[in-house]
Design a protein around this motif. Sequence first.
Motif, short mmCIF file in Angstrom:
data_model
loop_
_atom_site.label_atom_id
_atom_site.label_comp_id
_atom_site.label_asym_id
_atom_site.label_seq_id
_atom_site.Cartn_x
_atom_site.Cartn_y
_atom_site.Cartn_z
N SER A 29 11.96 8.40 4.11
CA SER A 29 11.02 9.49 3.88
C SER A 29 9.68 8.97 3.39
O SER A 29 8.64 9.57 3.66
CB SER A 29 11.60 10.46 2.85
N ILE A 30 9.70 7.87 2.65
CA ILE A 30 8.45 7.29 2.15
C ILE A 30 7.79 6.45 3.23
O ILE A 30 6.58 6.53 3.45
CB ILE A 30 8.72 6.45 0.88
N VAL A 31 8.58 5.63 3.92
CA VAL A 31 8.03 4.80 4.99
C VAL A 31 7.46 5.68 6.10
O VAL A 31 6.54 5.29 6.81
CB VAL A 31 9.12 3.86 5.55
N GLY A 32 7.99 6.90 6.23
CA GLY A 32 7.48 7.82 7.24
C GLY A 32 6.07 8.28 7.00
O GLY A 32 5.40 8.76 7.91
N ASN A 33 5.58 8.15 5.76
CA ASN A 33 4.19 8.46 5.47
C ASN A 33 3.29 7.47 6.21
O ASN A 33 3.48 6.26 6.10
CB ASN A 33 3.95 8.39 3.95
N ASP A 34 2.32 7.97 6.97
CA ASP A 34 1.50 7.12 7.83
C ASP A 34 0.83 5.99 7.05
O ASP A 34 0.83 4.83 7.48
CB ASP A 34 0.44 7.95 8.55
N TYR A 35 0.27 6.34 5.88
CA TYR A 35 -0.47 5.33 5.13
C TYR A 35 0.48 4.27 4.56
O TYR A 35 0.20 3.06 4.63
CB TYR A 35 -1.26 5.98 4.00
N VAL A 36 1.63 4.71 4.02
CA VAL A 36 2.61 3.76 3.48
C VAL A 36 3.13 2.87 4.60
O VAL A 36 3.31 1.65 4.42
CB VAL A 36 3.76 4.51 2.79
N SER A 37 3.33 3.44 5.77
CA SER A 37 3.81 2.66 6.91
C SER A 37 2.83 1.55 7.27
O SER A 37 3.24 0.42 7.59
CB SER A 37 4.02 3.57 8.12
N GLN A 38 1.54 1.84 7.20
CA GLN A 38 0.53 0.83 7.49
C GLN A 38 0.57 -0.31 6.47
O GLN A 38 0.26 -1.46 6.80
CB GLN A 38 -0.87 1.46 7.48
N LEU A 39 0.98 0.00 5.24
CA LEU A 39 1.01 -1.01 4.19
C LEU A 39 2.24 -1.91 4.28
O LEU A 39 2.14 -3.12 4.07
CB LEU A 39 0.97 -0.33 2.81
N VAL A 40 3.38 -1.32 4.57
CA VAL A 40 4.63 -2.10 4.55
C VAL A 40 4.97 -2.69 5.92
O VAL A 40 5.85 -3.54 6.03
CB VAL A 40 5.81 -1.23 4.04
#
Length: 478
Positions: free
Chosen positions: A173-184
């Motif tokens: 659910s967190i990785v699904g956030n677009d911005y978080v996905s770009q970071l990780v």
Amino acid sequence: MVAFSTVSARPASRRGSDTPSSPEEPSWGQALPTWPLVLFFAGYPVLWVLGLGGFAASLAALPMLGILLLRRGIRVPPSFGLWLLFLLWMTFSATQLDTAGRMIGFVFRYMNYAAATIFFLYVYNSTRRALPLSRAIGLMVLFWIWVVAGGYLGVVLPNGSISTPMQSLLPGSIVGNDYVSQLVHPKFAEVQRPWGAPKAYNRPSAPFAYTNTWGSHFALLVPFAILYMRTAAVQWRRNAVVVLLIASLVPAFSTLNRGMFLAVGVGVVYAAVRFGFRGQVKWLAAVLVLLGIGLAIASALGVGQSVGSRTQYSSTNAGRATIYREAFERTLESPFIGYGAPRPSKTLDISVGTQGQIWNIMFSFGFVALVLFCAWLWSLPLRTRAAPGALIWLHVVTVMASFMIFYYGLDGSQLVVIFMAAALVLRETAAGPAPAPDRPGAIGPTRPGASRPESRDLSGWVRYTPGPTWSQGEEDDE
């Protein structure tokens, strides 16, 4: 409990210290360990590969906060209360958040603001002996080298990316956030092909999520590189930075980032004017030569034509004007505490509050927060304008930031870079002139048995040399 005191940034100030003053060290600051700074600036590539690049500043700030909480008599410069009020007002805007994704974004931004605040206080309160100017500048140049190296990754492998351990550990659910996905799950470049464009534009972004983030970091770090190029103690390191500065133009020009070109150009010209008024002809000449080299290489590579082509197909100018107008008009509907976070535009396929720091703060946190933020940030170039000697380059960083906020988001580690530059200058002007050389005719104090100076003149007060630095090993020769 931490006790705060406000100290005017004047050379004559010698008030208060946790240790008795001595002939070798002005009565200023505390002996704070430098390893948290090394963790961030030297260890950034490791943190990036682990998927923690976006959280690196916060991770490094945690031990700094713990160390500061154990100390007494922490100083803050005048007007610092404006920044603290901004952070407080920002928390009120959290009441406007309506989704988990926006809450994650808010918390992430708040962590970045808090981390930059801790970096500022930590550097401002460090003694010259614990954190020499040469060491601080060296760490910033090392960070710049990582930025340039990441840029080359984007040039050579524009379609490359890495899967990080953090990506596997975080909930979906967190990785699904677009911005978080770009970071990780960082990519090496943004590959863009606007409709009708004859070819794709490969714009380097590593070790950051976006090309604009790369460009803003590069622009803010260039003054540190130029400063090091002229003041490093060891000749070969000065030469190496000259070569790297020229080589860095390859990924810099590949970004086609007009905002970066504008920031660097204005910063360099401004520095040249300031050095000219001070009668420092060598600095003026060096700056003009650097500017001439950059323009010549840009012309040879056809950067102007490439920028014009991208602008023709992407309609970025019209899009920004539209989104800026919408940000202002919608903020009028919630003028005091904003919306807590960017929201989708009603006219474009983009979020309002994502195309510049000014617009992000205004839309997300309201007009009061905007006034507080600008009052503090714009006070930094005013308070550092009398930076002595070569430290004028650190003042240039704050000048560049004062207008970059209109088109760049500067709420990540860019803010750490800006606050580092300001804190170093404010510490130097508040602490006063550095100690005089140990012996007549010496450039500065030297280690027993050393045959060369510890560093070149940085501050302009005297030939200030505070001690060994990370960049000056025993084995180095001039």
